[in-house]
Write an enzyme that holds these catalytic residues in place. Structure first.
Site, PDB file in Angstrom:
ATOM      1  CD  GLU A   1      -5.241   1.620  -4.157  1.00 42.79           C
ATOM      2  OE1 GLU A   1      -6.421   2.022  -4.153  1.00 42.79           O
ATOM      3  OE2 GLU A   1      -4.459   1.813  -3.200  1.00 42.79           O
TER       4      GLU A   1
ATOM      5  CG  ASP B   1      -1.269   3.509   5.926  1.00 47.06           C
ATOM      6  OD1 ASP B   1      -2.231   3.906   5.249  1.00 47.06           O
ATOM      7  OD2 ASP B   1      -0.470   4.280   6.506  1.00 47.06           O
TER       8      ASP B   1
ATOM      9  CG  ASP C   1      -1.803   1.250   1.274  1.00 51.32           C
ATOM     10  OD1 ASP C   1      -2.660   1.399   0.386  1.00 51.32           O
ATOM     11  OD2 ASP C   1      -1.618   2.067   2.200  1.00 51.32           O
TER      12      ASP C   1
END
Length: 396
Positions: A272, A353, A188
């Site tokens: 992502e 996170d 992340d």
């Protein structure tokens, strides 16, 4: 397993006065030929005609015979031909809808570079000689080229800070696929921490730009007071460019170390699919997002994974990784950016996170298992994400 890949080795060099003059003339001629060919092709496009590389090459021959452009014959012809090939590639990308229409090169803003193929340089005994030059380049060999390998293309460039670089493209037979493992990790990207892994590890954001922000601001203020085109203005602009170059070098070195470690330790890396171009439109976060260099991180991660036989999975940008409970799968209605820790109704307390990284890992495994794209969970009945589909398939 050995994979033969094209790899560019970049070195800094220090040219003599004669070499500096020759390369500067070459850069100017490359820019001139590129712009003239682009103008010719643009004019033909308005007449609904197509002009290809071979036609622009014939134009170049005719230009050299004119009195006005006779100076084009004073430099090596190979970089000029390569400029036409680059223009052809730019138009191919435009017609393939992979890029915008080619733009003219600017004397002040465009990259100063020239590309030489094997017929225009000689590499022997660790010395590189370019066409039209009597002396080899004084290269700082910070690392050796692969043994027994000769470059197929050499690109000479000068950055805005005045530094000279030579990039040698060659086949690197030393790159081998790493032994396969079953280790996977979710990654992340953030601002407080540059990266947060699904293992709970957090990688600190170095914030390279902030370290030199005061020095950079002072140099930019001095530049703003200089007269355009003056010698002092050129010196001030060069100083600003050196500060930017120092920041970029530190950032690039840090990203190389991080991406290399992640690729070596993990077989599957789930990230992502961020739209950085849209995110930097936020004026409050544009500076820190740009300094984090998420796009460069992803680019490095992908090509290194390709080199060493690893897999990178990009989860859809709309997947609610932060709002989804990694323990029970409950989706929160909303979550403000300043909420860093939250508790789900099932009783699980999450670090925002770390929870997002765990959800990305689960979603990436779902993509690998069932081949589905990962989209946001729908509120309508029956709407299941790919991650939920994988769970339901495994249940009896």
């Amino acid at each position: 397993m050995t994979t033969h890949v094209k790899r560019a080795y970049r070195y800094r060099f220090y040219p003599t006065d004669a070499q500096t003059a020759e390369l500067s003339r070459t850069f100017g001629c490359v820019r001139k030929v590129y712009n003239m060919a682009l103008a010719a092709r643009t004019e033909a496009w308005t007449r609904q005609e197509r002009v290809n590389y071979h036609q622009t090459s014939a134009m170049l021959t005719a230009w050299k015979k004119t009195e006005e452009l006779a100076y084009l014959s004073e430099v090596s012809s190979v970089p000029l031909q390569q400029a036409l090939r680059h223009l052809q590639t730019a138009f191919a990308n435009f017609f393939g809808k992979r890029a915008k229409y080619p733009r003219f090169k600017s004397r002040k803003k465009s990259r100063r570079s020239a590309e030489y193929t094997t017929s225009a340089f000689r590499f022997r005994d660790g010395e590189l000689r370019l066409a039209k030059m009597s002396e080899p380049l004084c290269i700082v060999w910070s690392r050796p080229l692969p043994e027994g390998v000769s470059p197929s293309t050499v690109t000479v460039s000068q950055d805005a800070a005045g530094r000279w670089f030579v990039s040698m493209l060659c086949d690197d037979p030393g790159i081998r696929h790493l032994p396969a493992t079953d280790v996977a990790v979710g990654i992340d990207a953030g601002l407080d921490h540059l990266l947060t892994l699904s293992t709970g590890e957090k990688i600190t954001n170095p914030r390279h730009e902030r370290r030199d922000r005061a020095v950079l601001a002072k140099a930019q203020r001095r530049l703003a007071k200089k007269e355009n085109g003056s010698a002092n203005g050129v010196k001030a602009r060069r100083k600003v460019a050196r500060i930017h170059a120092r920041i970029a070098d530190r950032r690039r070195d840090s990203l190389h170390q991080i991406t290399t470690r992640l690729v070596r330790e993990n077989q599957t890396l789930v990230i992502e699919d961020l739209s950085v171009r849209n995110m930097v439109k936020n004026r409050k976060l544009a500076r820190v997002i740009s300094d984090a260099a998420w796009s460069e991180f992803r680019s490095m991660l992908e090509y290194k994974a390709n080199w060493y036989g690893r897999e990178v999975i990009a989860v859809d940008r709309w997947f609610p990784s932060s709002k989804l409970c990694s323990a029970c799968g409950t989706l929160q209605d909303k979550m403000l950016l300043n909420v860093r820790t939250w508790t789900c109704g099932c009783g699980a307390t999450h670090d925002r996170d770390v929870n997002a990284a765990k959800n990305l890992l689960a979603a990436g495994r779902a993509v690998a298992a069932c081949g589905a794209g990962v989209r946001p969970q729908r509120s309508s009945p029956g709407g299941q994400s790919a991650m939920k589909q994988e769970v339901s398939r495994r249940e009896p």
